[in-house]
Structures are given as structure tokens and as C-alpha cells.
Design a protein around this motif. Sequence first.
Motif, PDB file in Angstrom:
ATOM      1  N   HIS A   1       0.843  -1.209   0.000  1.00 12.29           N
ATOM      2  CA  HIS A   1       0.000   0.000   0.000  1.00 12.29           C
ATOM      3  C   HIS A   1       0.875   1.255   0.000  1.00 12.29           C
ATOM      4  CE1 HIS A   1      -3.261   2.747   0.781  1.00 12.29           C
ATOM      5  NE2 HIS A   1      -2.949   2.966   2.047  1.00 12.29           N
ATOM      6  N   LYS A   2       1.934   1.191   0.801  1.00 14.20           N
ATOM      7  CA  LYS A   2       2.837   2.345   0.912  1.00 14.20           C
ATOM      8  C   LYS A   2       3.494   2.631  -0.440  1.00 14.20           C
ATOM      9  CE  LYS A   2       4.756   2.318   5.042  1.00 14.20           C
ATOM     10  NZ  LYS A   2       5.674   1.940   6.134  1.00 14.20           N
ATOM     11  N   LYS A   3       3.791   1.569  -1.168  1.00  7.94           N
ATOM     12  CA  LYS A   3       4.538   1.709  -2.426  1.00  7.94           C
ATOM     13  C   LYS A   3       3.639   1.989  -3.620  1.00  7.94           C
ATOM     14  CE  LYS A   3       8.186   1.187  -5.170  1.00  7.94           C
ATOM     15  NZ  LYS A   3       9.305   2.169  -5.191  1.00  7.94           N
ATOM     16  N   TYR A   4       2.470   1.241  -3.673  1.00  6.22           N
ATOM     17  CA  TYR A   4       1.650   1.293  -4.899  1.00  6.22           C
ATOM     18  C   TYR A   4       0.240   1.842  -4.667  1.00  6.22           C
ATOM     19  CZ  TYR A   4       5.291  -2.115  -6.116  1.00  6.22           C
ATOM     20  OH  TYR A   4       6.486  -2.761  -6.309  1.00  6.22           O
ATOM     21  N   LYS A   5      -0.175   2.078  -3.484  1.00  6.72           N
ATOM     22  CA  LYS A   5      -1.479   2.612  -3.055  1.00  6.72           C
ATOM     23  C   LYS A   5      -2.629   1.694  -3.458  1.00  6.72           C
ATOM     24  CE  LYS A   5      -4.366   6.758  -2.607  1.00  6.72           C
ATOM     25  NZ  LYS A   5      -4.941   6.200  -1.377  1.00  6.72           N
ATOM     26  N   LEU A   6      -3.185   1.083  -2.424  1.00  6.19           N
ATOM     27  CA  LEU A   6      -4.288   0.120  -2.595  1.00  6.19           C
ATOM     28  C   LEU A   6      -5.546   0.799  -3.123  1.00  6.19           C
ATOM     29  CD1 LEU A   6      -4.046  -1.913   0.736  1.00  6.19           C
ATOM     30  CD2 LEU A   6      -3.810  -2.839  -1.564  1.00  6.19           C
ATOM     31  N   LYS A   7      -6.176   0.145  -4.085  1.00  3.86           N
ATOM     32  CA  LYS A   7      -7.463   0.653  -4.591  1.00  3.86           C
ATOM     33  C   LYS A   7      -8.594  -0.286  -4.172  1.00  3.86           C
ATOM     34  CE  LYS A   7      -9.632   2.195  -8.947  1.00  3.86           C
ATOM     35  NZ  LYS A   7      -9.398   2.310 -10.429  1.00  3.86           N
ATOM     36  N   ARG A   8      -8.385  -1.622  -4.392  1.00 10.86           N
ATOM     37  CA  ARG A   8      -9.471  -2.573  -4.094  1.00 10.86           C
ATOM     38  C   ARG A   8      -8.878  -3.914  -3.698  1.00 10.86           C
ATOM     39  NH1 ARG A   8     -13.180  -6.056  -7.503  1.00 10.86           N
ATOM     40  NH2 ARG A   8     -15.155  -6.204  -6.354  1.00 10.86           N
ATOM     41  N   ILE A   9      -9.508  -4.537  -2.689  1.00 11.78           N
ATOM     42  CA  ILE A   9      -9.089  -5.864  -2.212  1.00 11.78           C
ATOM     43  C   ILE A   9     -10.269  -6.817  -2.320  1.00 11.78           C
ATOM     44  CG2 ILE A   9      -8.195  -7.196  -0.260  1.00 11.78           C
ATOM     45  CD1 ILE A   9      -7.281  -4.485   0.964  1.00 11.78           C
ATOM     46  N   VAL A  10     -10.039  -7.973  -2.953  1.00  7.82           N
ATOM     47  CA  VAL A  10     -11.036  -9.050  -2.956  1.00  7.82           C
ATOM     48  C   VAL A  10     -10.364 -10.231  -2.253  1.00  7.82           C
ATOM     49  CG1 VAL A  10     -12.479 -10.568  -4.358  1.00  7.82           C
ATOM     50  CG2 VAL A  10     -11.967  -8.242  -5.155  1.00  7.82           C
ATOM     51  N   VAL A  11     -10.913 -10.638  -1.110  1.00  8.05           N
ATOM     52  CA  VAL A  11     -10.242 -11.695  -0.343  1.00  8.05           C
ATOM     53  C   VAL A  11     -11.211 -12.825  -0.034  1.00  8.05           C
ATOM     54  CG1 VAL A  11     -10.656 -10.408   1.816  1.00  8.05           C
ATOM     55  CG2 VAL A  11      -8.943 -12.225   1.783  1.00  8.05           C
ATOM     56  N   SER A  12     -10.730 -14.044  -0.191  1.00 11.95           N
ATOM     57  CA  SER A  12     -11.466 -15.241   0.257  1.00 11.95           C
ATOM     58  C   SER A  12     -10.598 -15.921   1.297  1.00 11.95           C
ATOM     59  CB  SER A  12     -11.730 -16.190  -0.903  1.00 11.95           C
ATOM     60  OG  SER A  12     -12.589 -15.566  -1.835  1.00 11.95           O
TER      61      SER A  12
ATOM     62  N   ASP B   1       6.037  -3.911 -10.175  1.00 11.07           N
ATOM     63  CA  ASP B   1       6.939  -4.895 -10.787  1.00 11.07           C
ATOM     64  C   ASP B   1       6.952  -6.110  -9.858  1.00 11.07           C
ATOM     65  OD1 ASP B   1       9.463  -5.598 -12.500  1.00 11.07           O
ATOM     66  OD2 ASP B   1      10.023  -5.871 -10.396  1.00 11.07           O
ATOM     67  N   LEU B   2       6.654  -7.271 -10.388  1.00 12.69           N
ATOM     68  CA  LEU B   2       6.507  -8.459  -9.539  1.00 12.69           C
ATOM     69  C   LEU B   2       7.776  -8.752  -8.741  1.00 12.69           C
ATOM     70  CD1 LEU B   2       4.184 -10.291  -8.938  1.00 12.69           C
ATOM     71  CD2 LEU B   2       4.889 -11.806 -10.798  1.00 12.69           C
ATOM     72  N   LYS B   3       8.913  -8.545  -9.381  1.00  7.31           N
ATOM     73  CA  LYS B   3      10.198  -8.781  -8.696  1.00  7.31           C
ATOM     74  C   LYS B   3      10.330  -7.820  -7.506  1.00  7.31           C
ATOM     75  CE  LYS B   3      15.173  -9.210  -9.845  1.00  7.31           C
ATOM     76  NZ  LYS B   3      15.659  -7.963  -9.142  1.00  7.31           N
ATOM     77  N   GLU B   4       9.899  -6.587  -7.738  1.00  5.97           N
ATOM     78  CA  GLU B   4       9.992  -5.582  -6.668  1.00  5.97           C
ATOM     79  C   GLU B   4       9.019  -5.913  -5.528  1.00  5.97           C
ATOM     80  OE1 GLU B   4       8.375  -1.537  -7.295  1.00  5.97           O
ATOM     81  OE2 GLU B   4      10.401  -0.816  -6.823  1.00  5.97           O
ATOM     82  N   VAL B   5       7.833  -6.416  -5.900  1.00  4.31           N
ATOM     83  CA  VAL B   5       6.853  -6.840  -4.875  1.00  4.31           C
ATOM     84  C   VAL B   5       7.476  -7.895  -3.980  1.00  4.31           C
ATOM     85  CG1 VAL B   5       4.714  -8.159  -4.552  1.00  4.31           C
ATOM     86  CG2 VAL B   5       4.773  -6.259  -6.178  1.00  4.31           C
ATOM     87  N   ARG B   6       8.113  -8.858  -4.617  1.00  3.62           N
ATOM     88  CA  ARG B   6       8.762  -9.949  -3.875  1.00  3.62           C
ATOM     89  C   ARG B   6       9.835  -9.407  -2.941  1.00  3.62           C
ATOM     90  NH1 ARG B   6       7.805 -14.958  -6.077  1.00  3.62           N
ATOM     91  NH2 ARG B   6       7.335 -14.148  -8.142  1.00  3.62           N
ATOM     92  N   GLU B   7      10.597  -8.442  -3.458  1.00  6.85           N
ATOM     93  CA  GLU B   7      11.677  -7.852  -2.644  1.00  6.85           C
ATOM     94  C   GLU B   7      11.101  -7.084  -1.459  1.00  6.85           C
ATOM     95  OE1 GLU B   7      14.817  -7.206  -6.358  1.00  6.85           O
ATOM     96  OE2 GLU B   7      13.843  -5.462  -5.418  1.00  6.85           O
ATOM     97  N   ILE B   8      10.079  -6.294  -1.721  1.00  5.21           N
ATOM     98  CA  ILE B   8       9.454  -5.513  -0.638  1.00  5.21           C
ATOM     99  C   ILE B   8       8.942  -6.444   0.455  1.00  5.21           C
ATOM    100  CG2 ILE B   8       7.443  -4.077  -0.047  1.00  5.21           C
ATOM    101  CD1 ILE B   8       7.737  -2.803  -2.873  1.00  5.21           C
ATOM    102  N   LEU B   9       8.239  -7.503   0.056  1.00  6.46           N
ATOM    103  CA  LEU B   9       7.679  -8.431   1.055  1.00  6.46           C
ATOM    104  C   LEU B   9       8.787  -9.166   1.798  1.00  6.46           C
ATOM    105  CD1 LEU B   9       4.643  -9.821  -0.976  1.00  6.46           C
ATOM    106  CD2 LEU B   9       4.563  -8.298   1.018  1.00  6.46           C
ATOM    107  N   SER B  10       9.833  -9.535   1.064  1.00 10.27           N
ATOM    108  CA  SER B  10      10.943 -10.269   1.700  1.00 10.27           C
ATOM    109  C   SER B  10      11.631  -9.417   2.759  1.00 10.27           C
ATOM    110  CB  SER B  10      11.975 -10.696   0.648  1.00 10.27           C
ATOM    111  OG  SER B  10      11.376 -11.512  -0.319  1.00 10.27           O
ATOM    112  N   LYS B  11      11.597  -8.104   2.571  1.00 15.80           N
ATOM    113  CA  LYS B  11      12.267  -7.207   3.514  1.00 15.80           C
ATOM    114  C   LYS B  11      11.314  -6.706   4.619  1.00 15.80           C
ATOM    115  CE  LYS B  11      15.641  -5.532   0.121  1.00 15.80           C
ATOM    116  NZ  LYS B  11      15.613  -4.662  -1.085  1.00 15.80           N
ATOM    117  N   THR B  12      10.070  -7.159   4.590  1.00 13.40           N
ATOM    118  CA  THR B  12       9.090  -6.677   5.581  1.00 13.40           C
ATOM    119  C   THR B  12       9.181  -7.501   6.865  1.00 13.40           C
ATOM    120  OG1 THR B  12       7.592  -5.940   3.827  1.00 13.40           O
ATOM    121  CG2 THR B  12       6.630  -6.292   6.015  1.00 13.40           C
ATOM    122  N   PRO B  13       9.475  -6.852   8.007  1.00 12.28           N
ATOM    123  CA  PRO B  13       9.553  -7.584   9.278  1.00 12.28           C
ATOM    124  C   PRO B  13       8.256  -8.353   9.564  1.00 12.28           C
ATOM    125  CG  PRO B  13      10.331  -5.332   9.558  1.00 12.28           C
ATOM    126  CD  PRO B  13       9.737  -5.405   8.180  1.00 12.28           C
TER     127      PRO B  13
END
Length: 330
Positions: free
Chosen positions: A139-150, A247-259
Motif C-alpha cells: 500500500h505504501k509503495k503502490y497505493k491500494l485501490k481494491r481488495i477481494v479476499v477469500s 513490478d513483480l520482482k519488486e513486490v517480492r523484494e518488498i515483502l521479503s524485507k518486511t519484518p
Amino acid sequence: MKLAIVGATGLVGQEVLRVIEERNFEFDQLLLVASARSVGKTQEFKGKTYTIIGMEEAVAKQPDIAIFSAGGSTSLEWAPKFAEAGCIVVDNSSAWRMSPDHKLIVPEINADVLRIDDRIIANPNCSTIQMVMALAPLHKKYKLKRIVVSTYQSVTGTGKAAVDQLMNERNGVEGEKVYPHKIDMNVLPHIDVFTDNGYTKEEMKMVNETKKILGDNSIAVTATAVRLPVMGGHSESVNVEFYNDFDLKEVREILSKTPGVVVEDDVANNVYPMPLNAHHKDEVFVGRLRRDDSQPNTLNMWVVADNLRKGAATNAVQIAEFLAANNLVY
Ligand code: 2RA
């Protein structure tokens, strides 16, 4: 530090004790508090025998922090009394989560809003915690617009009686039924009660709590919460649309670095998060990361966490740790 564990005999209360032991949470005195039917019983903890006390006695002892896992009605009645006696209540029920006068905290995301006058602090719903842990950095990086969760939620979220129902059904033993239908070999699209809009309270918790924790009421959220005969934790299929491309690679990196977040995503080797692997762990596990090609700026992910740990006990203890470490306990 005088610490009270209210609801000490329940699944979450017992997990809170395991977590404070594992994390060496420092206290001078520990109060194990439960309903009248448990008062007087004893429990071993870290080599000492504790006698379970009732709510009145606990308030009179004026704990500094009380971690409540005793349900909404108990919290509505007793959290203010504990607060009046100078205690900070960290409450696992839904009683205070959406109150405009109370904070809803996932420490890795918004503990910095806590202040010395916060006397009742709400622990979010387990299914919300794991989802926002994965989404907050994005959210901080790309700003959330909509979430669909099951969601695919463990019976442990309902409590010990639900686990007993599952195991009794599996073993062909008659016993108490907490669900309206069989749970073994079944799935129930029904968690908590249905509301007038056709959603369940569990689904509306995810909608409303997500916005409050992320501090953004513009985020559109829709949820379907499902109960499964699973023990180790809750799983969630999250489809999220951002305002900005990623960028999917960047998403992976951001999540990998998230405590507190671990990326388990190597489908070529059948590596993805599963409740059996998340059981008894405090991290939120994210995998199956892939772009949703059906619309722009949209990502699919699979999120798994032990709902009794990061979904409840660990998050609550982390709040208590933050309060103690930042001189917010008086
Ligand atoms: C459940 N999230 O799983 C709810 C409450 N623990 O039943």
C-alpha cells in the motif's frame, strides 16, 4: 510489571502464555484470570504453580497490563473496570476495534500511534492481521485501490469446542456441535453471524478493520470468509488492485524485507505457504505471487498465518512489548 492474562484457560489465553515465555516478556507478577468456573484451578507456568483468580480479584490487584482473550461481552463489561484501576487492556475481542476512541494495532504497521492515555487497545481480527501484514508495505509503495479476499479459516479460530467437534466427527464420536453443519470433510461459508447485507460479521471485520489499520477509508474491500477442517492456521486468497502499476520482482523484494513476513514462493519446487507449515510460528507467509492479467495494476497472492499466534496472541504480546519499551505503562 504486573501482567494479567484474562481468559487464561482458552485457546488464545494458553497461546499468550506460550508466547510470553518464548519471548521472555518481563513481568514481576503474573495473574491468570478466568471465569468463575475456572477460579481456584491451578496452572503450571515457567516452573511455578499459579492459582486462577476471578475478575473482581484481578481488578483489585491493579495489573499494569491485561491481555484479554475472553470474548466481547466480558471485555465490554470488564475492560473499563481494569482501565479505571490504572491498567492498560490489550483486547483480542471485537468489542473496541471499530470504536473511534480506541486504537486498532498491528505493531509492525501502526504502533507509533499509541499514546500514554490509551487505556484499552484493540487487537485486530486474526484474518485481518495476516492480510494487512502482507498488504501494508505494498500500500505504501503502490497505493491500494481494491481488495477481494477469500479466507480458508482453521477451526481453532472458533475455539476448543470447534476443534473437539472436528475431532469427534473424524473419530465417529458423538459430541457438542458448535457449527450448524458437519465440519469434517466439509467447508462452511459462514463465520460468525450473518448481517442484513448478506455478509457475515467476520467478512465485515475484514472490510472495516483493514481501512482503520491502514488509515485509508477509500480502500474498497470485499470478503468471503470460509471455515475448513484445518488446524494450523488461516489461509487467504487475496486479489489486490493498486492505483499504480508494480513490478513483480519488486513486490517480492518488498515483502521479503518486511519484518514479520516470509515469502514462500517457488512453485517449480512446490513451495508455497500452507497452514501445517505455519502452525506455531509468528510470521505471515506469502506466496503464489502473480499478476492478475484480467485487469491492470492487479496482483494475486496467497497469505497464511497461525491465527492463534500472529493472528491473536503474538500480536497482543507485541503490543504489550511496545508499551513497555516506550514507557507507555504507568
Ligand atoms: C475466527 N477470526 O476465526 C475469528 C475469531 N477468531 O473464528
